[in-house]
Design a protein around this motif. Structure first.
Motif, PDB file in Angstrom:
ATOM      1  N   ASP A  84       6.148  12.231  10.566  1.00  0.00           N
ATOM      2  CA  ASP A  84       5.202  12.216  11.680  1.00  0.00           C
ATOM      3  C   ASP A  84       3.786  11.897  11.196  1.00  0.00           C
ATOM      4  O   ASP A  84       3.074  11.095  11.808  1.00  0.00           O
ATOM      5  N   ILE A  85       3.387  12.474  10.083  1.00  0.00           N
ATOM      6  CA  ILE A  85       2.053  12.214   9.541  1.00  0.00           C
ATOM      7  C   ILE A  85       1.964  10.788   9.028  1.00  0.00           C
ATOM      8  O   ILE A  85       0.976  10.084   9.272  1.00  0.00           O
ATOM      9  N   GLU A  86       3.001  10.329   8.342  1.00  0.00           N
ATOM     10  CA  GLU A  86       3.005   8.961   7.809  1.00  0.00           C
ATOM     11  C   GLU A  86       2.910   7.932   8.934  1.00  0.00           C
ATOM     12  O   GLU A  86       2.136   6.978   8.848  1.00  0.00           O
ATOM     13  N   ALA A  87       3.668   8.133  10.014  1.00  0.00           N
ATOM     14  CA  ALA A  87       3.628   7.192  11.144  1.00  0.00           C
ATOM     15  C   ALA A  87       2.245   7.160  11.777  1.00  0.00           C
ATOM     16  O   ALA A  87       1.712   6.090  12.089  1.00  0.00           O
ATOM     17  N   ALA A  88       1.632   8.334  11.974  1.00  0.00           N
ATOM     18  CA  ALA A  88       0.290   8.388  12.563  1.00  0.00           C
ATOM     19  C   ALA A  88      -0.745   7.763  11.626  1.00  0.00           C
ATOM     20  O   ALA A  88      -1.648   7.054  12.072  1.00  0.00           O
ATOM     21  N   ALA A  89      -0.613   7.993  10.320  1.00  0.00           N
ATOM     22  CA  ALA A  89      -1.558   7.435   9.347  1.00  0.00           C
ATOM     23  C   ALA A  89      -1.447   5.916   9.280  1.00  0.00           C
ATOM     24  O   ALA A  89      -2.456   5.222   9.142  1.00  0.00           O
ATOM     25  N   GLN A  90      -0.254   5.392   9.399  1.00  0.00           N
ATOM     26  CA  GLN A  90      -0.070   3.939   9.340  1.00  0.00           C
ATOM     27  C   GLN A  90      -0.755   3.243  10.520  1.00  0.00           C
ATOM     28  O   GLN A  90      -1.228   2.129  10.390  1.00  0.00           O
ATOM     29  N   LYS A  91      -0.815   3.916  11.668  1.00  0.00           N
ATOM     30  CA  LYS A  91      -1.471   3.329  12.849  1.00  0.00           C
ATOM     31  C   LYS A  91      -2.975   3.207  12.676  1.00  0.00           C
ATOM     32  O   LYS A  91      -3.590   2.322  13.261  1.00  0.00           O
ATOM     33  N   VAL A  92      -3.591   4.102  11.894  1.00  0.00           N
ATOM     34  CA  VAL A  92      -5.042   4.074  11.729  1.00  0.00           C
ATOM     35  C   VAL A  92      -5.458   3.517  10.369  1.00  0.00           C
ATOM     36  O   VAL A  92      -6.617   3.596   9.997  1.00  0.00           O
ATOM     37  N   ARG A  93      -4.539   2.938   9.658  1.00  0.00           N
ATOM     38  CA  ARG A  93      -4.793   2.453   8.299  1.00  0.00           C
ATOM     39  C   ARG A  93      -6.102   1.679   8.145  1.00  0.00           C
ATOM     40  O   ARG A  93      -6.849   1.935   7.207  1.00  0.00           O
ATOM     41  N   PRO A  94      -6.470   0.744   9.029  1.00  0.00           N
ATOM     42  CA  PRO A  94      -7.703  -0.015   8.802  1.00  0.00           C
ATOM     43  C   PRO A  94      -8.968   0.847   8.778  1.00  0.00           C
ATOM     44  O   PRO A  94      -9.943   0.482   8.161  1.00  0.00           O
ATOM     45  N   MET A 135       0.841  -1.176   0.000  1.00  0.00           N
ATOM     46  CA  MET A 135       0.000   0.000   0.000  1.00  0.00           C
ATOM     47  C   MET A 135       0.884   1.237   0.000  1.00  0.00           C
ATOM     48  O   MET A 135       1.973   1.224   0.533  1.00  0.00           O
ATOM     49  N   GLY A 136       0.372   2.320  -0.585  1.00  0.00           N
ATOM     50  CA  GLY A 136       1.158   3.526  -0.757  1.00  0.00           C
ATOM     51  C   GLY A 136       1.298   4.340   0.504  1.00  0.00           C
ATOM     52  O   GLY A 136       0.653   4.090   1.523  1.00  0.00           O
ATOM     53  N   LYS A 137       2.142   5.350   0.362  1.00  0.00           N
ATOM     54  CA  LYS A 137       2.343   6.272   1.467  1.00  0.00           C
ATOM     55  C   LYS A 137       1.220   7.298   1.499  1.00  0.00           C
ATOM     56  O   LYS A 137       0.641   7.637   0.491  1.00  0.00           O
ATOM     57  N   PHE A 138       0.964   7.810   2.679  1.00  0.00           N
ATOM     58  CA  PHE A 138      -0.041   8.845   2.850  1.00  0.00           C
ATOM     59  C   PHE A 138       0.575  10.232   2.757  1.00  0.00           C
ATOM     60  O   PHE A 138      -0.043  11.161   2.291  1.00  0.00           O
ATOM     61  N   SER A 139       1.816  10.367   3.251  1.00  0.00           N
ATOM     62  CA  SER A 139       2.445  11.680   3.332  1.00  0.00           C
ATOM     63  C   SER A 139       3.955  11.541   3.283  1.00  0.00           C
ATOM     64  O   SER A 139       4.508  10.508   3.653  1.00  0.00           O
ATOM     65  N   ASP A 140       4.618  12.608   2.832  1.00  0.00           N
ATOM     66  CA  ASP A 140       6.080  12.635   2.835  1.00  0.00           C
ATOM     67  C   ASP A 140       6.627  13.016   4.213  1.00  0.00           C
ATOM     68  O   ASP A 140       7.813  12.844   4.468  1.00  0.00           O
ATOM     69  N   ARG A 141       5.774  13.549   5.076  1.00  0.00           N
ATOM     70  CA  ARG A 141       6.224  13.913   6.426  1.00  0.00           C
ATOM     71  C   ARG A 141       6.221  12.674   7.301  1.00  0.00           C
ATOM     72  O   ARG A 141       5.198  11.994   7.431  1.00  0.00           O
TER      73      ARG A 141
END
Length: 180
Positions: free
Chosen positions: A9-19, A1-7
């Motif tokens: 901090d945002i990418e790490a937080a987005a990966q936690k809520v992915r489902p 699955m792709g990345k949500f953000s280049d930042r």
């Protein structure tokens, strides 16, 4: 699955809520509404007012962002203005009630696991005195005992919910115990 953000901090937080993510557009737009130097801690989806969007907890504020094609909305609550947080839950979803500056804001339809982590982290943040406050050693140990116990319990909940890493848990636990 792709990345949500280049930042990171945002990418790490987005990966936690992915489902439970339903707010990819909001995540991509999030860097444009953040203040300089502001970092994202946790993300969740939810409904506020008439829109479904992204709930973001940063190091400075809690914000709700809806960035739709036809309408946009941004509401923020500086952490210093938040006096209380309430989490009520059903089977899968819950409502995060934030009390700030004498007002109540209800963010509904927040996925249960993300809402629990968000409310626990918010409670911890608003209960932690600012660094400029008087040192903890000035408070008698007896008066601080219940506060220490509740802070440790909240910290345990954050770790179990996956809102903080084991390293963050150990660091914050050590800081709480050192304040006794």
């Amino acid at each position: 699955m792709g990345k949500f953000s280049d930042r990171p901090d945002i990418e790490a937080a987005a990966q936690k809520v992915r489902p439970a993510i339903g707010a990819k557009r909001e995540i991509q737009h999030l860097p444009t509404v953040l203040w300089e130097g502001e970092t994202v801690d946790l993300l969740a989806t939810g409904q506020y007012g008439q829109g479904v969007g992204l709930v973001a907890l940063t190091d400075r504020r809690l914000l709700f962002l809806k960035h739709g094609i036809l309408s946009q909305a941004l509401e923020d609550f500086p952490l210093g203005n938040i006096s209380s947080v309430q989490w009520t839950t059903g089977l899968l979803m819950g409502t995060l009630s934030v009390y700030a500056s004498g007002n109540r804001a209800d963010i509904k339809s927040v996925p249960k696991t993300h809402g629990e982590a968000l409310s626990s982290r918010l409670r911890m943040v608003i209960s932690t005195p600012p660094a400029a406050a008087a040192p903890a050693a000035a408070v008698p140990a007896q008066a601080g005992a219940p506060d220490i116990a509740s802070r440790l319990a909240t910290l345990d909940q954050l770790r179990v919910a996956g809102a903080i890493t084991d390293a963050e848990y150990q660091e914050r636990r050590a800081a709480i115990l050192a304040s006794i």
